[in-house]
Write a protein that holds these residues in place. Structure first.
Motif, PDB file in Angstrom:
ATOM      1  N   ILE A  34      -9.867   8.439  35.010  1.00  0.00           N
ATOM      2  CA  ILE A  34     -10.864   9.132  34.806  1.00  0.00           C
ATOM      3  C   ILE A  34      -9.863  10.410  32.964  1.00  0.00           C
ATOM      4  CG2 ILE A  34     -12.223  11.328  34.586  1.00  0.00           C
ATOM      5  CD1 ILE A  34     -12.909  10.477  37.245  1.00  0.00           C
ATOM      6  N   LEU A  35     -10.014  10.052  32.519  1.00  0.00           N
ATOM      7  CA  LEU A  35      -9.323  10.435  30.981  1.00  0.00           C
ATOM      8  C   LEU A  35     -10.145  11.057  30.290  1.00  0.00           C
ATOM      9  CD1 LEU A  35      -7.141  10.149  28.695  1.00  0.00           C
ATOM     10  CD2 LEU A  35      -8.319   8.465  27.840  1.00  0.00           C
ATOM     11  N   ILE A  36      -9.906  13.142  29.982  1.00  0.00           N
ATOM     12  CA  ILE A  36     -10.351  13.809  29.037  1.00  0.00           C
ATOM     13  C   ILE A  36      -9.159  13.651  28.223  1.00  0.00           C
ATOM     14  CG2 ILE A  36     -11.095  15.703  28.946  1.00  0.00           C
ATOM     15  CD1 ILE A  36     -12.668  14.067  31.465  1.00  0.00           C
ATOM     16  N   LEU A  37      -9.734  13.542  26.752  1.00  0.00           N
ATOM     17  CA  LEU A  37      -8.817  14.153  25.803  1.00  0.00           C
ATOM     18  C   LEU A  37     -10.032  15.140  24.726  1.00  0.00           C
ATOM     19  CD1 LEU A  37      -9.157  10.938  24.153  1.00  0.00           C
ATOM     20  CD2 LEU A  37      -6.938  11.698  25.697  1.00  0.00           C
ATOM     21  N   MET A  38      -9.621  15.842  24.262  1.00  0.00           N
ATOM     22  CA  MET A  38      -9.857  17.446  23.306  1.00  0.00           C
ATOM     23  C   MET A  38      -9.431  17.577  22.001  1.00  0.00           C
ATOM     24  SD  MET A  38     -11.422  19.003  25.902  1.00  0.00           S
ATOM     25  CE  MET A  38     -11.792  19.360  28.324  1.00  0.00           C
ATOM     26  N   GLU A  39     -10.148  18.285  22.028  1.00  0.00           N
ATOM     27  CA  GLU A  39      -9.820  18.773  20.560  1.00  0.00           C
ATOM     28  C   GLU A  39      -9.483  17.084  20.161  1.00  0.00           C
ATOM     29  OE1 GLU A  39      -7.380  21.986  17.434  1.00  0.00           O
ATOM     30  OE2 GLU A  39      -7.003  21.950  20.067  1.00  0.00           O
ATOM     31  N   THR A  40     -10.239  16.240  19.253  1.00  0.00           N
ATOM     32  CA  THR A  40     -10.359  14.968  19.325  1.00  0.00           C
ATOM     33  C   THR A  40     -10.372  14.708  17.265  1.00  0.00           C
ATOM     34  OG1 THR A  40     -12.496  14.277  19.265  1.00  0.00           O
ATOM     35  CG2 THR A  40     -11.739  13.783  20.785  1.00  0.00           C
ATOM     36  N   GLY A  70     -14.119  18.414  20.029  1.00  0.00           N
ATOM     37  CA  GLY A  70     -14.388  17.408  20.735  1.00  0.00           C
ATOM     38  C   GLY A  70     -14.434  17.268  21.999  1.00  0.00           C
ATOM     39  N   ILE A  71     -14.964  16.512  22.710  1.00  0.00           N
ATOM     40  CA  ILE A  71     -14.870  16.271  24.250  1.00  0.00           C
ATOM     41  C   ILE A  71     -14.479  14.917  24.456  1.00  0.00           C
ATOM     42  CG2 ILE A  71     -14.919  16.506  26.924  1.00  0.00           C
ATOM     43  CD1 ILE A  71     -15.665  19.831  25.665  1.00  0.00           C
ATOM     44  N   TRP A  72     -14.158  14.182  25.221  1.00  0.00           N
ATOM     45  CA  TRP A  72     -13.813  13.135  25.365  1.00  0.00           C
ATOM     46  C   TRP A  72     -13.535  12.814  26.953  1.00  0.00           C
ATOM     47  CZ3 TRP A  72     -11.314   9.576  21.412  1.00  0.00           C
ATOM     48  CH2 TRP A  72     -12.351   9.987  19.782  1.00  0.00           C
ATOM     49  N   GLN A  73     -14.961  12.206  27.626  1.00  0.00           N
ATOM     50  CA  GLN A  73     -14.627  12.311  29.089  1.00  0.00           C
ATOM     51  C   GLN A  73     -14.689   9.900  29.291  1.00  0.00           C
ATOM     52  OE1 GLN A  73     -17.284  13.595  32.211  1.00  0.00           O
ATOM     53  NE2 GLN A  73     -15.691  14.728  33.048  1.00  0.00           N
ATOM     54  N   LEU A  74     -13.532   9.748  29.216  1.00  0.00           N
ATOM     55  CA  LEU A  74     -13.763   8.452  30.255  1.00  0.00           C
ATOM     56  C   LEU A  74     -13.435   8.363  31.404  1.00  0.00           C
ATOM     57  CD1 LEU A  74     -12.388   8.952  26.508  1.00  0.00           C
ATOM     58  CD2 LEU A  74     -13.879   6.724  26.258  1.00  0.00           C
TER      59      LEU A  74
END
Length: 141
Positions: A34-40, A70-74
């Motif tokens: 699981i990858l969480i990216l913030m402030e994209t 921005g929050i991306w949950q992959l």
């Protein structure tokens, strides 16, 4: 029992060559499911198939407003099942299931710099906590 690996990164901008090169190296070293990216700061659609090529074939996305947030949950669907239950501008709540693990809830939080919006978020999280009946990880950036 295999470990479940998560990677959280306040990347402060995704999409440029440096971000992509660094992310590929981090993923190669740590192999998260699981990858969480913030402030994209950019919309997910601008990344094309970049994440699919890296093995992250599913996602829940909160695109930034302008260049804020921005929050991306992959996640890698061959390793873990993630089901979003609540998605908002400051938080994604998702139930996570991996074979041989108890189901649990992941909250990926990117708190607004606006004090009023942030206060609303904390109140919402308190309400969720009162009703939570599963293990719960709150990751805040």
């Amino acid at each position: 029992m295999d470990l479940l690996k998560l990677l959280f990164w306040n990347c402060r901008g995704a999409g440029n060559k440096t971000f992509k090169r660094n992310l590929v190296e981090i993923l190669r070293s740590h192999k998260p499911e699981i990858l969480i990216l913030m402030e994209t700061k950019i919309t997910f659609s601008k990344m094309g198939n970049f994440f699919t090529r890296l093995g992250f074939t599913a996602s829940t996305i909160v695109d930034p407003i302008g260049r804020v947030g921005g929050i991306w949950q992959l996640w890698d669907t061959t390793q873990v099942n993630v089901r979003a239950s609540s998605v908002g501008p400051q938080v994604i709540h998702a139930t996570v299931h991996k074979e041989d693990y108890e189901e649990w809830v992941l909250a990926a939080v990117y708190a607004s710099p606006n004090p009023l919006l942030r206060e609303n978020l904390w109140n919402e999280l308190e309400e969720v906590a009162d009703k939570m009946d599963k293990p719960w990880l709150v990751a805040r950036f």
